[in-house]
Scaffold this motif. Structure first.
Motif, short mmCIF file in Angstrom:
data_model
loop_
_atom_site.label_atom_id
_atom_site.label_comp_id
_atom_site.label_asym_id
_atom_site.label_seq_id
_atom_site.Cartn_x
_atom_site.Cartn_y
_atom_site.Cartn_z
N PHE A 57 -6.18 -0.99 -5.13
CA PHE A 57 -5.64 -1.79 -4.04
C PHE A 57 -6.57 -1.73 -2.84
N TYR A 89 -3.94 8.12 2.73
CA TYR A 89 -2.90 9.11 3.02
C TYR A 89 -1.51 8.59 2.66
N VAL A 90 -1.31 7.30 2.84
CA VAL A 90 0.01 6.77 2.54
C VAL A 90 0.22 6.59 1.04
N GLY A 91 -0.88 6.59 0.29
CA GLY A 91 -0.74 6.53 -1.16
C GLY A 91 -1.01 5.16 -1.75
N ALA A 92 -1.88 4.39 -1.09
CA ALA A 92 -2.32 3.14 -1.70
C ALA A 92 -3.23 3.49 -2.88
N THR A 93 -3.13 2.71 -3.93
CA THR A 93 -3.97 3.00 -5.10
C THR A 93 -5.40 2.62 -4.79
N ALA A 115 -11.90 10.64 -4.64
CA ALA A 115 -11.03 11.69 -4.10
C ALA A 115 -9.85 11.13 -3.33
N ILE A 155 -6.14 5.89 6.29
CA ILE A 155 -4.68 5.83 6.39
C ILE A 155 -4.07 5.33 5.09
N MET A 156 -4.71 4.31 4.53
CA MET A 156 -4.20 3.78 3.26
C MET A 156 -4.16 4.87 2.20
#
Ligand code: ADP
Ligand code: MG
Lengths: 296, 257
Positions: free
Chosen positions: A213, A206-210, A296, A203-204
């Motif tokens: 992070f 998909y939401v765009g966490a680096t 990825a 989920i992280m």
């Protein structure tokens, strides 16, 4: 700042969730590190011993016949000083030799007072800068007129140095092996946490966490494991070694005439090396475990 | 908004997408349909840069996805909300926390989180469920939470991969209304679906893929017998064993209530 806080908090949460596995791996890595520190201490002591040996045996002494004059000796000194690999050469009278002797005998030096004549010869001492050249120098010196005997320990020094090098290399190989095993243990532990959190991680992503992070908490978790293990290992080993030095240090000194590296010296100088090692083992372990998961 | 130019994607020798060119405009509502194994998921994965195209270019907004470095991927994904058939909520977090999570992990200020999360929960009609855990909710409510999470960071694009697949028709229809509302608010929507009813009733743009090629792109109808692609047993004969397992697993996981 908040990120840092989050990362540390999250890593402790993970550590807690994975508590049993964390404890087991800390235990295992602590053992590894204790064995490692034994080899480390061994290597350091052997190294110190080698230095002592080198310092003591890096000279050639030419014992002179009684009829050899100081002028003759000076000719030898001048010749030696011209040779490559010679650090220094000087004349040592029989009285100076006797004084040294007495000093070395210490409390028992009075025994020498009973001697009427000084039985020691005058000598020329050659300090060697390059042990490789020692053979040739000794050969040359023994061909001088007026030299009775040449005292020179190259064989001993060589053997000792070879032995110490062998011990050091083996110690390093074993240490590397232990480090690799520790890294594998950490990486397996972290892999488990990554697994437990794989939903969250996906989920992280998909939401765009680096990536960093996401990796942060795992990295810190690995570091926590590494550092705790290192700290325990250093503590236990230092304590044990200190006791060992107290118990047998004097005997070792009198038997081998070499001091053991003192315990507190070792702790102050090498605790941080082990903590750094803990950090390195922990971070390598977690980076390895995350590599497949997080690209990825 | 989303542009594919001559995009080809192969898995080993298997061509999943074959020289696909298509353009999805800002504000579009697009259904992506086609039999299992046609390449729909591959299409989505290319947009999200979960996988790399072998040929061609994919553009999202002004980002050239095909040239994007690994570092750029998070930035790309912050422009796109995504919703799955199986919701993918975190079971140990409350509804509120699930949604707030999406903001926290991209470092949104706490104040903004406190303001935006209740707002988006209200929009989804589940504010009263804020302190419940996912397993205390119905499937429809869970999907609302998932949508709330997908849009809380205000993406311009929402991708939904069979979002109604685990829902009964009425609930599915409610979810469609929500998506339609979001579309009215300017969010571009790309929805993969096997739900013939829904596609037919909505009357939106339909892109049909078969064997990795776009075979149809028009406004209107689903165009397949529903059974061919949906999850009922009679249709299983036409799809791979692998896919069958996935469907069954999804049903077990999400469809229990
Ligand atoms: N990871 C993969 N490895 C190999 N082949 C894959 C992989 N993912 C998908 N495929 C193949 O690519 C084709 C398109 O798959 P996919 O895009 O998942 O189709 P859809 O989502 O329309 O069912 C199928 O033939 C599928 O078997
Ligand atoms: Mg698919």
């Amino acid at each position: 700042m908040r990120t840092l806080f989050y990362t540390i908090k999250q890593s402790f949460i993970q550590f807690g969730r994975n508590f049993n596995m964390s404890i087991i791996s800390i235990f295992a890595i602590t053992c590894m590190m204790m064995i490692l520190s034994l080899f480390f201490i061994l290597a350091i002591n052997v190294n110190a011993a080698a230095e002592t040996v080198k310092g003591e045996y890096d000279s050639i002494e030419l014992f002179l016949l009684d009829e050899t004059s100081e002028e003759d000796a000076q000719v030898m000194i001048d010749d030696m000083k011209k040779q490559e690999g010679v650090a220094d050469a000087y004349y040592k009278t029989k009285d100076e030799a006797m004084a040294e002797f007495k000093e070395r005998w210490g409390e028992n030096g009075y025994l020498l007072d009973s001697l009427e004549d000084n039985p020691l010869p005058n000598s020329v001492v050659i300090q060697i800068a390059d042990l490789e050249k020692a053979d040739a120098l000794a050969e040359r010196a023994s061909s001088y007129e007026g030299v009775e005997d040449v005292k020179y320990y190259k064989g001993t020094v060589d053997k000792l140095l070879r032995a110490t090098r062998f011990i050091q290399i083996s110690a390093v190989i074993i240490m590397i092996f232990l480090i690799i095993v520790s890294i594998i243990i950490v990486s397996n532990t972290i892999k488990l946490t990554v697994f437990n959190r794989s939903d969250e991680i996906s989920i992280m992503k998909y939401v765009g966490a680096t990536n960093w992070f996401i990796r942060g908490p795992f990295l810190v978790e690995g570091i926590i494991i590494g550092v705790i293990s290192a700290a325990i290992a250093v503590g236990v080993t230092a304590f044990a070694y200190d006791k060992l030095v107290d118990a047998v240090g004097d005997q070792v000194y009198s038997m081998l005439s070499m001091p053991m590296v003192p315990g507190d010296f070792l702790i102050y100088n090498f605790a941080w090396i082990f903590v750094a090692l803990g950090v390195a083992v922990g971070s390598c372990g977690s980076i390895i475990s995350m590599r497949r998961f997080l690209n990825a | 908004m989303i542009v594919f130019e001559n995009v080809t994607k192969r898995y080993k020798s298997n061509v999943a997408l074959d020289n696909v060119s298509v353009k999805i405009n800002k504000g579009d509502f697009v259904f992506l349909v086609g039999p299992s194994g046609a390449g729909k998921s591959t299409f989505i994965k290319l947009i999200l840069k979960e996988i790399k195209a072998d040929k061609g270019t994919v553009k999202v907004k002004d980002i050239d996805v095909t040239k994007l470095s690994a570092r750029g991927v998070p930035k790309l994904r912050r422009n796109i909300g995504i919703v799955f058939q199986d919701f993918r909520l975190l079971p140990k977090k409350t509804v509120y926390e699930n949604v707030a999570f999406a903001m926290e992990i991209i470092h949104k200020p706490r104040k903004l989180i406190k303001k935006d999360v209740p707002q988006v929960l209200t929009m989804m009609g589940i504010l009263d469920k804020a302190n419940k855990y996912p397993d205390e909710l119905s499937a429809g409510e869970q999907q609302r939470v998932a949508i709330a999470r997908a849009i809380v960071n205000k993406p311009r694009i929402l991708i939904a991969d069979e979002p109604t697949g685990n829902l009964d028709p009425n609930t599915a229809w409610e979810i469609m209304q929500l998506l339609n509302d979001l579309n009215q608010h300017g969010i571009t929507i790309l929805m993969v679906t096997h739900a013939k009813d829904i596609v037919d009733k909505m009357g939106k743009r339909v892109i049909a893929i078969e064997d990795g090629k776009i075979v149809r792109d028009e406004f209107g109808m689903y165009g397949y017998q529903e059974a061919l692609a949906a999850g009922n047993e009679s249709a299983f004969d036409t799809i791979s064993v692998n896919r069958r397992r996935t469907i069954k697993r999804r049903f077990r996981r999400g469809g229990g209530r």
